[in-house]
Design a protein around this motif. Structure first.
Motif, PDB file in Angstrom:
ATOM      1  N   SER A 155       0.831  -1.203   0.000  1.00 41.86           N
ATOM      2  CA  SER A 155       0.000   0.000   0.000  1.00 41.86           C
ATOM      3  C   SER A 155       0.868   1.256   0.000  1.00 41.86           C
ATOM      4  CB  SER A 155      -0.930   0.008   1.216  1.00 41.86           C
ATOM      5  OG  SER A 155      -1.878  -1.044   1.139  1.00 41.86           O
ATOM      6  N   ALA A 156       1.952   1.240   0.759  1.00 42.61           N
ATOM      7  CA  ALA A 156       2.856   2.390   0.796  1.00 42.61           C
ATOM      8  C   ALA A 156       3.531   2.604  -0.553  1.00 42.61           C
ATOM      9  CB  ALA A 156       3.902   2.188   1.894  1.00 42.61           C
ATOM     10  N   GLU A 176       1.326   4.361  -3.063  1.00 47.57           N
ATOM     11  CA  GLU A 176       1.148   5.792  -2.843  1.00 47.57           C
ATOM     12  C   GLU A 176       2.300   6.618  -3.398  1.00 47.57           C
ATOM     13  OE1 GLU A 176       0.808   6.003   1.346  1.00 47.57           O
ATOM     14  OE2 GLU A 176      -1.195   5.091   1.425  1.00 47.57           O
ATOM     15  N   ARG A 177       3.385   5.961  -3.840  1.00 49.39           N
ATOM     16  CA  ARG A 177       4.553   6.674  -4.326  1.00 49.39           C
ATOM     17  C   ARG A 177       4.551   6.753  -5.849  1.00 49.39           C
ATOM     18  NH1 ARG A 177       5.274   5.635   0.535  1.00 49.39           N
ATOM     19  NH2 ARG A 177       7.024   6.343   1.814  1.00 49.39           N
ATOM     20  N   ARG A 221      -2.005   1.898   7.434  1.00 45.84           N
ATOM     21  CA  ARG A 221      -2.525   3.173   7.911  1.00 45.84           C
ATOM     22  C   ARG A 221      -4.055   3.124   7.924  1.00 45.84           C
ATOM     23  NH1 ARG A 221       0.186   7.939   8.185  1.00 45.84           N
ATOM     24  NH2 ARG A 221       2.379   7.641   8.667  1.00 45.84           N
ATOM     25  N   ASP A 274       5.018   4.641  10.952  1.00 44.23           N
ATOM     26  CA  ASP A 274       5.500   4.897   9.597  1.00 44.23           C
ATOM     27  C   ASP A 274       6.388   3.784   9.043  1.00 44.23           C
ATOM     28  OD1 ASP A 274       4.190   7.304   9.223  1.00 44.23           O
ATOM     29  OD2 ASP A 274       5.807   8.477  10.129  1.00 44.23           O
ATOM     30  N   ALA A 299       5.823   0.966   7.397  1.00 46.89           N
ATOM     31  CA  ALA A 299       5.560   0.484   6.029  1.00 46.89           C
ATOM     32  C   ALA A 299       6.178   1.431   5.011  1.00 46.89           C
ATOM     33  CB  ALA A 299       4.059   0.340   5.800  1.00 46.89           C
ATOM     34  N   ALA A 300       6.035   2.736   5.228  1.00 46.87           N
ATOM     35  CA  ALA A 300       6.636   3.712   4.320  1.00 46.87           C
ATOM     36  C   ALA A 300       8.155   3.622   4.359  1.00 46.87           C
ATOM     37  CB  ALA A 300       6.181   5.121   4.706  1.00 46.87           C
TER      38      ALA A 300
END
Length: 417
Positions: free
Chosen positions: A41-42, A45-46, A174, A397, A399-400
């Protein structure tokens, strides 16, 4: 494809275009796949060039990753001598450029030996002693150790040998905005009417009969919830077959009791909607519940890490929110002492103790003690003010940070990253 490898898709290997990343989660519970889901998922988002994913092993947790696109899944041989050749063939045929591995040291070692830059995620760094050193891929390209509220000195000694150690925050999903709002609006001390019971880790290697734990714990938990006044409960987790349904006794269970496994997103949705969670103390579940401010009671531990997790949870929240086994079943300190020889020695004691209690003549007395323990913990839980204390202590944070580590190992070979 050699006989050592079983593929679950007939799709041809990509020879150009997207960069292929291998995903691996430990065959122990659902926590590893939950972390992989959070990392994916992270990454989504990038703004990065398109990645293509193939999965290795992780058979237990594949349903939790259903919301993500994984092109192929490969089973790996159980024989350690055949693991490395099988991994090399997958790497070659799928043109794997990097890997993210959660807690599976053997798979990480095989990928590294095949020349694949590998990000290893260690969510249990507090667990290790000298007896575990050989099983840990300390030469991983990046070794991401999840922060913990407490780290024994022997663990730090082991991790000091990591080639590229990075401490990351909790590797969890998240919460969605609506889930966060429900958590923020939860009133401390209100009566519990809807509960979620979650059991994980029941397919672990060397476990023996996975039904022993739920046979002891589920009826006791349901009886305690009913006595407390809970009206609705759902039992989720990786229980064998229809075992959960067979453990529901209508005479003692809350009036609306349902059973069935939940995918990761469905679990988080159900978690956000419940008044209280009763869970075997897997760390990912405790951290996710804390992120949603869900009142949580820890059921008895299934394995060594869950002894630590339950203690950390009660320590962070300042209340006795865990239900230990009766000392006649398991003396936790004895299990903790055995970890000096390696995790496997402690697991042998724990699994044996649970199995003996499930098959012993004192099973009814054990169930009665657990029922009372759960009920007492439920009553104590209403005095807790901040259910996010454990999660806040380690951050959210991770996962990111793991996603960034993966992109970092890809960058030297592809400037687009």
């Amino acid at each position: 494809m050699p006989s050592d490898v079983t593929t679950h898709s007939a799709a041809p290997a990509a020879r150009s275009g997207p960069v292929t990343v291998a995903l691996v989660g430990a065959e122990f519970g659902w926590g590893s796949s939950g972390k992989l889901s959070a990392v994916l998922s992270a990454l989504r988002e990038r703004s990065v060039p398109r990645l293509r994913f193939v999965g290795l092993a992780s058979g237990l947790g594949r349903p939790l990753l259903a919301e993500h696109t994984v092109d192929d899944w490969y089973d790996l041989p159980d024989d350690p001598g055949r693991l490395a050749p099988a991994v090399r063939e997958i790497v070659r045929s799928q043109e794997v450029r990097a890997a993210v591995v959660v807690l599976d040291g053997a798979a990480a070692t095989a990928l590294l030996a095949a020349g694949v830059p590998t990000v290893f995620v260690d969510s249990l760094p507090f667990l290790w002693s000298e007896g575990d050193r050989a099983a840990l891929p300390l030469d991983a390209t990046v070794y991401c150790a999840q922060k913990s509220v407490e780290l024994p000195p022997e663990c730090l000694d082991i991790l000091a040998g990591a080639r590229e150690l990075r401490w990351v925050e909790a590797v969890i999903a998240r919460p969605r905005a609506a889930e966060s709002e429900r958590g923020a609006g939860r009133r401390t001390g209100r009566p519990y009417r809807r509960a979620l019971v979650s059991l994980g880790g029941l397919r672990a290697p060397r476990l023996g009969d996975p039904a022993h734990y739920p046979r002891l714990v589920v009826p006791a938990a349901l009886e305690a919830l009913s006595a407390y006044g809970v009206e609705e409960v759902h039992i989720a987790g990786n229980l064998p077959g229809d075992l959960a349904g067979r453990l529901v006794d209508a005479s003692i269970a809350p009036p609306r009791t349902t059973t069935g496994p939940l995918g990761h997103r469905a679990f988080l949705d159900r978690l956000a909607d419940c008044d209280v969670l009763l869970t075997s103390p897997g760390l990912t579940t405790l951290l996710e519940a804390g992120g949603l401010q869900v009142p949580t009671v820890c059921l008895p531990p299934q394995n060594l890490s869950q002894i630590f997790n339950g203690r950390f949870h009660s320590q962070a929240l300042g209340a006795r929110l865990r239900v230990p086994w009766p000392k006649a079943v398991l003396a936790e300190d004895e299990a903790l002492a055995l970890r000096a020889e390696g995790e496997d020695h402690a697991l042998e004691l724990i699994y044996g103790a649970i199995g003996a209690a499930a098959q012993g003549t004192d099973r009814q007395a054990v169930g009665h003690a657990l029922r009372n323990g759960v009920l007492e913990a439920l009553r104590r839980s209403t005095r807790v003010d901040d259910w996010g204390a454990l999660t806040t202590a380690v951050g959210t944070d991770g996962a990111a940070q793991v996603a960034d580590a993966l992109l970092g190992v890809l960058r030297p070979t592809d400037p687009l990253f």
